[in-house]
Write a protein that holds these residues in place. Structure first.
Motif, PDB file in Angstrom:
ATOM      1  N   THR A  90       0.841  -1.196   0.000  1.00 33.03           N
ATOM      2  CA  THR A  90       0.000   0.000   0.000  1.00 33.03           C
ATOM      3  C   THR A  90       0.875   1.244   0.000  1.00 33.03           C
ATOM      4  OG1 THR A  90      -0.127  -0.210   2.408  1.00 33.03           O
ATOM      5  CG2 THR A  90      -1.993  -1.053   1.151  1.00 33.03           C
ATOM      6  N   CYS A  93      -1.005  -0.298  -3.974  1.00 32.86           N
ATOM      7  CA  CYS A  93      -2.385   0.182  -3.883  1.00 32.86           C
ATOM      8  C   CYS A  93      -2.357   1.600  -3.343  1.00 32.86           C
ATOM      9  CB  CYS A  93      -3.206  -0.706  -2.955  1.00 32.86           C
ATOM     10  SG  CYS A  93      -3.415  -2.385  -3.562  1.00 32.86           S
ATOM     11  N   GLU A 122      -8.532   0.948  -1.098  1.00 36.39           N
ATOM     12  CA  GLU A 122      -9.763   0.270  -1.499  1.00 36.39           C
ATOM     13  C   GLU A 122      -9.500  -1.232  -1.461  1.00 36.39           C
ATOM     14  OE1 GLU A 122     -11.264   1.590  -5.294  1.00 36.39           O
ATOM     15  OE2 GLU A 122     -10.671   3.665  -4.852  1.00 36.39           O
ATOM     16  N   GLN A 123     -10.266  -1.945  -0.642  1.00 34.10           N
ATOM     17  CA  GLN A 123     -10.104  -3.398  -0.526  1.00 34.10           C
ATOM     18  C   GLN A 123     -10.275  -4.070  -1.881  1.00 34.10           C
ATOM     19  OE1 GLN A 123      -9.289  -5.237   2.441  1.00 34.10           O
ATOM     20  NE2 GLN A 123      -8.926  -6.833   0.933  1.00 34.10           N
ATOM     21  N   SER A 124     -11.211  -3.591  -2.682  1.00 29.90           N
ATOM     22  CA  SER A 124     -11.452  -4.200  -3.996  1.00 29.90           C
ATOM     23  C   SER A 124     -10.220  -4.078  -4.889  1.00 29.90           C
ATOM     24  CB  SER A 124     -12.673  -3.577  -4.673  1.00 29.90           C
ATOM     25  OG  SER A 124     -12.463  -2.196  -4.892  1.00 29.90           O
ATOM     26  N   ARG A 125      -9.468  -2.996  -4.779  1.00 27.54           N
ATOM     27  CA  ARG A 125      -8.245  -2.815  -5.569  1.00 27.54           C
ATOM     28  C   ARG A 125      -7.181  -3.804  -5.105  1.00 27.54           C
ATOM     29  NH1 ARG A 125      -7.104  -1.918 -10.156  1.00 27.54           N
ATOM     30  NH2 ARG A 125      -8.044   0.111 -10.276  1.00 27.54           N
ATOM     31  N   LEU A 126      -7.034  -3.969  -3.791  1.00 28.89           N
ATOM     32  CA  LEU A 126      -6.080  -4.952  -3.274  1.00 28.89           C
ATOM     33  C   LEU A 126      -6.465  -6.344  -3.769  1.00 28.89           C
ATOM     34  CD1 LEU A 126      -3.625  -5.566  -1.379  1.00 28.89           C
ATOM     35  CD2 LEU A 126      -5.326  -6.021   0.408  1.00 28.89           C
ATOM     36  N   ASN A 127      -7.745  -6.674  -3.672  1.00 35.48           N
ATOM     37  CA  ASN A 127      -8.228  -7.986  -4.117  1.00 35.48           C
ATOM     38  C   ASN A 127      -7.889  -8.225  -5.579  1.00 35.48           C
ATOM     39  OD1 ASN A 127      -9.386  -7.903  -1.568  1.00 35.48           O
ATOM     40  ND2 ASN A 127     -11.488  -7.993  -2.284  1.00 35.48           N
ATOM     41  N   SER A 128      -8.191  -7.264  -6.436  1.00 32.13           N
ATOM     42  CA  SER A 128      -7.946  -7.460  -7.868  1.00 32.13           C
ATOM     43  C   SER A 128      -6.457  -7.467  -8.185  1.00 32.13           C
ATOM     44  CB  SER A 128      -8.695  -6.419  -8.708  1.00 32.13           C
ATOM     45  OG  SER A 128      -8.222  -5.124  -8.452  1.00 32.13           O
ATOM     46  N   ASN A 129      -5.665  -6.641  -7.495  1.00 30.36           N
ATOM     47  CA  ASN A 129      -4.214  -6.650  -7.714  1.00 30.36           C
ATOM     48  C   ASN A 129      -3.603  -7.991  -7.314  1.00 30.36           C
ATOM     49  OD1 ASN A 129      -4.126  -4.060  -8.761  1.00 30.36           O
ATOM     50  ND2 ASN A 129      -3.342  -3.116  -6.904  1.00 30.36           N
ATOM     51  N   SER A 134      -4.577 -10.593  -9.924  1.00 28.82           N
ATOM     52  CA  SER A 134      -3.850 -10.329 -11.169  1.00 28.82           C
ATOM     53  C   SER A 134      -2.382 -10.728 -11.061  1.00 28.82           C
ATOM     54  CB  SER A 134      -3.975  -8.846 -11.521  1.00 28.82           C
ATOM     55  OG  SER A 134      -3.180  -8.534 -12.632  1.00 28.82           O
TER      56      SER A 134
END
Length: 172
Positions: free
Chosen positions: A128, A146, A151-158, A161
């Motif tokens: 982060t 991040c 944003e939790q959703s950004r961490l999840n998608s990163n 990926s």
């Protein structure tokens, strides 16, 4: 990721000690003070992985703190079998050699030496922007950061990926 033969031996030994099968993707987090280090964020990101990815992963947390809250959280998220905690130790380079990715979603971190250690070890890093040394990850191209606000959703998608692209990306 290519590792030296000494590192490769250490990696094989660590994975054997943990009882991991060879193709397990090992996600590592290192640091004491689990709340500030964002272990809750890490657990949520691991739990959000696609099922096919999650089934091949193991999340290892190493550090000094009481892990009970996070072990309970892992159970509630349904990932307890994919999560281990070890107390702080002085052989972290062995674990860096064994891991496939360093996850460090801290709420705040003045520096974050483990980010530099992981980069030097050739380990991709997901962290982060609140970590003082996050800019080193960006400038070295050794992973993803991040941004703020978190944003939790950004961490999840990163995380998803990065794990999907471990073999093809050039994070070192």
């Amino acid at each position: 990721r290519k590792v030296e033969s000494i590192d490769e031996d250490a990696a094989i030994q660590v994975r054997a000690e943990m009882g991991l099968i060879p193709d397990t993707t090992l996600i590592l987090q290192v640091g004491s003070g689990f709340r500030v280090k964002g272990v809750d964020r890490a657990l949520k990101a691991v739990a959000a992985l696609p099922k096919s990815t999650l089934e091949k992963c193991h999340y290892l947390l190493i550090g000094q703190d009481n892990p009970n809250r996070y072990l309970r959280m892992a159970r509630k998220l349904g990932i307890a079998k994919r999560f281990s905690v070890l107390p702080g130790r002085d052989d972290i380079p062995r674990y860096l050699a064994a891991a496939d990715l360093l996850l460090h979603p801290a709420y705040s971190e003045s520096a974050g030496y483990v980010l530099i250690e992981a980069t030097i070890a050739g380990l991709p890093v997901l962290t982060t922007a609140t970590c003082g040394y996050a800019f080193h990850i960006e400038s070295a191209g050794s992973g993803l950061v991040c941004g703020n606000p978190f944003e939790q959703s950004r961490l999840n998608s990163n995380l998803a990926s990065m794990l999907a692209n471990l073999d093809g990306a050039d994070w070192s």
